[in-house]
Design an enzyme around this catalytic site. Structure first.
Site, PDB file in Angstrom:
ATOM      1  N   HIS A 115      -1.201   0.132  -9.846  1.00 23.90           N
ATOM      2  CA  HIS A 115      -1.582  -0.806  -8.822  1.00 23.90           C
ATOM      3  C   HIS A 115      -2.190  -1.951  -9.564  1.00 23.90           C
ATOM      4  CE1 HIS A 115      -3.384  -1.211  -4.686  1.00 23.90           C
ATOM      5  NE2 HIS A 115      -3.046  -2.393  -4.969  1.00 23.90           N
TER       6      HIS A 115
ATOM      7  N   GLU B  27      -3.450   7.640  -4.286  1.00 22.89           N
ATOM      8  CA  GLU B  27      -3.836   6.922  -5.202  1.00 22.89           C
ATOM      9  C   GLU B  27      -5.109   6.891  -5.857  1.00 22.89           C
ATOM     10  OE1 GLU B  27      -4.052   2.179  -5.412  1.00 22.89           O
ATOM     11  OE2 GLU B  27      -1.803   2.822  -4.897  1.00 22.89           O
TER      12      GLU B  27
ATOM     13  N   ARG C  79       0.709  -1.313  -0.100  1.00 21.62           N
ATOM     14  CA  ARG C  79       0.084   0.050  -0.102  1.00 21.62           C
ATOM     15  C   ARG C  79       1.027   1.260   0.035  1.00 21.62           C
ATOM     16  NH1 ARG C  79      -2.995  -3.344  -1.462  1.00 21.62           N
ATOM     17  NH2 ARG C  79      -5.215  -3.521  -0.605  1.00 21.62           N
TER      18      ARG C  79
END
Length: 318
Positions: free
Chosen positions: A275, A256, A227
């Site tokens: 991601h 993000e 993360r």
């Protein structure tokens, strides 16, 4: 019993789940099409919801199995119905994400990012010295399925591999040392490669902060696939621009999505992907998730313990 399944499965995969739960009503529905009525009637949910807070609509839920390893949002008080069990898909992502990490690492170590830029500009130009991976000291922060799979592969490439985890147990034979998070400051100056695959929670926020980044070698490379919140983004960006570290391979960022005008995009030797190292980009990942779903359905209807049950207090597998 009604079972709601949210991942995009093919007919063969759907049939595998149907066979694992004979006589049960199975509803295959994408996240965007789920209604409150479906949630209210569901006894079991296999897969993620668009928003964890949708679980508050559930009246009969006994168990939800996520299709990813992260549990953010699902462990917050009042989200999961009382008595319901939360499980995740730990074990399904090690293959895909570890190879993505190695790809980013080779790109940085061999300056392939620079050569691709030169190719786009039609420039036949040497970028000078590169560095070798064999013999490197690799510090793996987070030794779940992803971190462990990556660490084993780095060991096979001839690296010295050190591991850091929340709770120290027996040191596996592929690790050259196992340490707790409290020893991170002593380990960072040794590392040529720092690989992070931590979940997102209050305990992991800014694990790699400005002070810890300052302890690293100026030849070190950071990889982050867990993360984005595990790294202080501004501190990392400064370190790249000031050449205090050699590079960063990031599949996750904070914030993000990374805003298009964020200076991290243009930081020297930053390799950024949106991601996507996990997800379903690798078909084998979804196959493993379906196998896990099917196995847990079998356990559930036999009254056996489920795999990958999450401790709601920590967000980690029990």
């Amino acid at each position: 019993m009604k079972i709601l399944v949210t991942p995009p499965l093919n007919e063969r995969q759907k049939e595998k789940l149907i066979q694992a739960a004979p006589g049960q009503e199975m509803i295959f529905c994408g996240q965007n099409d789920i209604t409150e009525e479906m949630l209210g009637e569901a006894d079991i949910i296999l897969g993620n919801l668009k928003n964890p807070k949708q679980l508050t609509a559930c009246r009969n839920l006994k168990w939800i199995q996520l299709n990813n390893a992260g549990t953010e949002g699902y462990c917050e008080p009042g989200v999961l119905p009382e008595g319901a069990v939360l499980a995740n898909a730990t074990g399904a992502y090690g293959l895909a994400i570890s190879e993505h990490m190695i790809g980013m690492l080779f790109e940085l170590k061999k300056k392939l990012n620079l050569y691709y830029r030169n190719q786009l500009e039609h420039r036949w130009h040497s970028e000078g010295f590169v560095s070798v991976i064999e013999g490197s000291t690799v510090l793996v922060i987070g030794l779940g399925d992803i971190g462990s799979t990556f660490g084993k592969k780095m060991k096979a490439l001839g690296c010295r591999v050190l591991g850091v985890k929340r709770r120290i147990g027996e040191c596996p034979d592929w690790l050259d040392g196992l340490y707790g998070m409290e020893e991170l400051e002593q380990l960072l100056p040794q590392a040529d490669i720092v690989a992070m695959s931590l979940p997102g929670n209050a305990a992991t926020r800014h694990t790699l902060n400005r002070n810890r980044i300052a302890l690293m070698k100026n030849s070190a490379v950071v990889l982050n696939v867990g993360r984005g919140t595990a790294i202080d983004t501004e501190a990392l960006t400064d370190a790249l621009y000031e050449k205090k570290i050699a590079g960063a391979g990031l599949d996750v960022t904070d914030p993000e999505p990374l805003p298009s005008d964020h200076r991290l995009w243009d930081a020297p030797n930053a390799v950024i992907t949106p991601h996507i190292s996990g997800g379903f980009a690798l078909p084998e990942t979804l196959e493993q998730i379906v196998d896990l779903f099917a196995a847990n359905l079998g356990h559930y209807f036999l009254g056996e313990p489920l795999e990958n049950v999450i401790d709601l207090k920590t967000g980690y597998k029990r």
